[in-house]
Design an enzyme around this catalytic site. Structure first.
Site, short mmCIF file in Angstrom:
data_model
loop_
_atom_site.label_atom_id
_atom_site.label_comp_id
_atom_site.label_asym_id
_atom_site.label_seq_id
_atom_site.Cartn_x
_atom_site.Cartn_y
_atom_site.Cartn_z
N GLU A 100 7.52 -1.89 -3.40
CA GLU A 100 8.80 -1.61 -4.07
C GLU A 100 9.35 -2.90 -4.68
O GLU A 100 9.37 -3.94 -4.01
CB GLU A 100 9.87 -1.07 -3.10
CG GLU A 100 9.69 0.35 -2.68
CD GLU A 100 10.80 0.81 -1.75
OE1 GLU A 100 11.95 0.34 -1.88
OE2 GLU A 100 10.50 1.62 -0.85
N HIS A 123 9.24 7.51 5.85
CA HIS A 123 10.27 6.87 5.03
C HIS A 123 11.62 7.43 5.46
O HIS A 123 12.38 7.96 4.67
CB HIS A 123 10.02 7.12 3.54
CG HIS A 123 10.66 6.11 2.64
ND1 HIS A 123 9.99 5.39 1.66
CD2 HIS A 123 11.96 5.70 2.55
CE1 HIS A 123 10.85 4.61 1.02
NE2 HIS A 123 12.03 4.75 1.55
N ARG A 157 3.33 6.14 -5.31
CA ARG A 157 3.63 6.04 -3.88
C ARG A 157 4.72 7.03 -3.54
O ARG A 157 5.82 6.96 -4.09
CB ARG A 157 4.06 4.61 -3.51
CG ARG A 157 4.46 4.47 -2.07
CD ARG A 157 4.94 3.08 -1.71
NE ARG A 157 5.48 3.09 -0.35
CZ ARG A 157 6.68 2.63 -0.03
NH1 ARG A 157 7.47 2.09 -0.95
NH2 ARG A 157 7.13 2.71 1.22
N TYR A 214 13.46 -7.37 -3.11
CA TYR A 214 14.61 -7.14 -3.98
C TYR A 214 15.38 -8.41 -4.31
O TYR A 214 15.89 -8.57 -5.41
CB TYR A 214 15.55 -6.09 -3.38
CG TYR A 214 14.94 -4.71 -3.48
CD1 TYR A 214 14.15 -4.17 -2.47
CD2 TYR A 214 15.10 -3.95 -4.64
CE1 TYR A 214 13.55 -2.92 -2.59
CE2 TYR A 214 14.51 -2.70 -4.78
CZ TYR A 214 13.73 -2.19 -3.75
OH TYR A 214 13.13 -0.97 -3.88
N ASN A 265 8.26 -4.81 0.12
CA ASN A 265 9.40 -4.38 -0.70
C ASN A 265 10.26 -5.61 -0.93
O ASN A 265 10.78 -6.18 0.05
CB ASN A 265 10.20 -3.29 0.02
CG ASN A 265 9.45 -1.98 0.07
OD1 ASN A 265 8.35 -1.86 -0.46
ND2 ASN A 265 10.04 -0.97 0.69
N GLU A 306 9.69 0.01 5.76
CA GLU A 306 10.83 -0.82 6.14
C GLU A 306 11.32 -0.56 7.57
O GLU A 306 12.46 -0.13 7.80
CB GLU A 306 11.97 -0.65 5.14
CG GLU A 306 11.59 -1.04 3.74
CD GLU A 306 12.78 -1.21 2.82
OE1 GLU A 306 13.91 -0.87 3.21
OE2 GLU A 306 12.58 -1.69 1.69
#
Ligand SMILES: N#[N+]C[C@@H]1[C@@H](O)[C@H](O)[C@@H](O)[C@@H]2O[C@H]12
Length: 445
Positions: free
Chosen positions: A350, A119, A75, A293, A291, A164
């Site tokens: 991600e 991005h 990606r 985290y 994504n 995002e």
């Protein structure tokens, strides 16, 4: 051994401004991140993306490295200012050619390309015309997307419109800690709406293009929000946090409406939204990129910050970003998305961690913490698949240590270490371990 479904796409993710360097080479124009990083005080250590991982020049060796790692997919993001230096109109063929060559090399290496259109590196020329806060950006983005569908759509079958959007709207326009460094709630909420409109119009352009036989989606950064206590005030605070951090984008994309709690909370700052807008935004997509985290633990804090909440520290291990290591949050998130917004295909676009990586005496990086982090998160993802989640791929952030936005090069997320002075790539222990995971298509219990 917990095996993943046949054909599961194991990959790595990167982004143009974070790895490419050469931001003004061959006709490219300055992005808002070039301007932001070159404005003193914005980025730790005064770091910029001028060199980064020098990927713009080392792309061929980096694709060879991806092949060595056994990646099934990669990606990357396209730098809008490379292909349309003015943001619209004049095409910079040298910029398009870079991505042409990259895609051809990936395909030759048997690696599936996933292209992210945005991005965060908006052409500075468009910021001068109001950027994402100007509703005209919807047309600008659709023109850019259409150009890339036309030029790469015969070979790229997986497209992500935005990475995002929450960070673009909040960090870039409300908190002011990302480019373009604005601190204006009214603008930030308008930006969120314009991002979604641009996404929806790009989806329509995709369906009409020769790329239309492929798949298109969007990538959202999502985090479970847990109430610090069972009190009504903490639960209400957590609902506000979930609405702002997660549902602000999920609900319009998949339910055709914004969370009422936000419209009420932000009152006069809330942008004008029409039914026609909502119909554009909720145009069906083929997958959702996530994504992930960590999670947040939330308590009511009347009058504090944007939402009247505060984040509560938790015990337990943390990454070098100070984020709690919480793999069960990934399982919880995947199952929620499947049940509340699905059941469409999902990709983890991600997941990864920064740790204090150092070269040891033998010139290697024994990042056992990152191996453990990834192992536990892979198992959480596998558990979600057991519960019916249509998870079809996993992109580790990141292949290379890279420019970590306002933190510059102080944080290392790569499974490959980058010695910036020499630009040497050194595969970390986690990179060698990931190669074995991909080969086995699974992880030990
Ligand atoms: N911070 N952090 C690491 C990582 C960042 O480097 C990516 O560009 C973003 O998409 C997302 O925030 C995640």
């Amino acid at each position: 051994m917990r095996r993943f479904p046949e054909g599961f796409l194991w990959g790595c993710a990167t982004a143009s401004y974070q790895i490419e360097g050469s931001p003004l080479a061959d006709g490219a124009s300055p992005s808002i991140w070039h301007r932001f990083s070159h404005t003193p005080g914005n980025v730790q250590g005064g770091d910029t993306g001028d060199v980064a991982c020098d990927h713009y020049r080392r792309w061929r060796d980096d694709v060879a490295l991806m092949r060595e790692l056994g990646l099934k997919a990669y990606r990357f993001s396209i730098a809008w200012p490379r292909v349309l230096p003015d943001g619209t109109g004049r095409v910079n063929e040298a910029g398009v050619a870079f991505y042409d060559r990259l895609v051809d090399a990936l395909l030759e290496a048997g690696i599936v390309p996933f292209a992210t259109l945005y991005h965060w590196d908006l052409p500075g020329a468009l910021q001068d015309r109001g950027g994402w806060a100007n509703r005209d950006v919807v047309g600008w983005f659709t023109e850019y997307a259409g150009l890339m569908f036309e030029r790469l759509g015969d070979r790229v079958q997986h497209w992500i419109t935005l990475n995002e959007p929450w960070c673009v709207a909040h960090l870039g326009h409300v908190a002011g800690v990302h480019a373009p460094g604005m601190r204006d709630l009214w603008a930030g909420l308008r930006v969120a709406h314009h991002l979604l409109l641009a996404h929806g119009e790009a989806v329509a352009a995709f369906r009409a293009s020769r790329a239309g036989r492929g798949r298109i989606g969007i990538t959202l950064n999502l985090a479970p929000q847990h109430a610090a206590t069972s009190s009504q005030t903490d639960r209400a605070a957590t609902d506000r946090a979930d609405a702002y951090h997660n549902r602000l984008f999920l609900d319009p994309l998949f339910k055709g409406r914004y969370p009422a709690v936000l419209v009420q909370h932000f009152g006069e700052a809330w942008p004008e939204v029409t039914d026609e807008d909502l119909a554009i935004i909720r145009r069906p997509i083929d997958f959702l990129g996530i994504n992930y985290y960590s999670r947040s633990v939330v308590a009511d804090a009347p009058g504090e910050g944007l939402l009247g909440i505060r984040h509560v520290d938790t015990a337990g291990a943390r990454t070098a970003m100070g984020w709690e290591i919480y793999p069960q949050g990934l399982y919880e998130l995947l199952v929620r998305l499947h049940r509340e917004y699905g059941p469409l295909p999902l990709y983890i676009t991600e997941n990864g961690a920064a740790f204090d990586d150092r070269l040891d005496a033998s010139g290697q990086v024994d990042d056992a913490e990152r191996v453990d982090y990834l192992h536990r998160h892979f198992l959480a993802a596998r558990r979600a698949i057991d519960d019916g989640v249509r998870l079809e791929g996993y992109f580790v952030w990141s292949m290379l240590d890279n420019f970590e936005w306002a933190l510059g090069y102080s944080k290392r997320f790569g499974i490959v270490y980058v010695d910036y002075p020499s630009q040497r790539r050194i595969v970390k222990r986690s990179g060698r371990w990931y190669r074995q995971v991909i080969e086995a298509n699974g992880v030990p219990e």
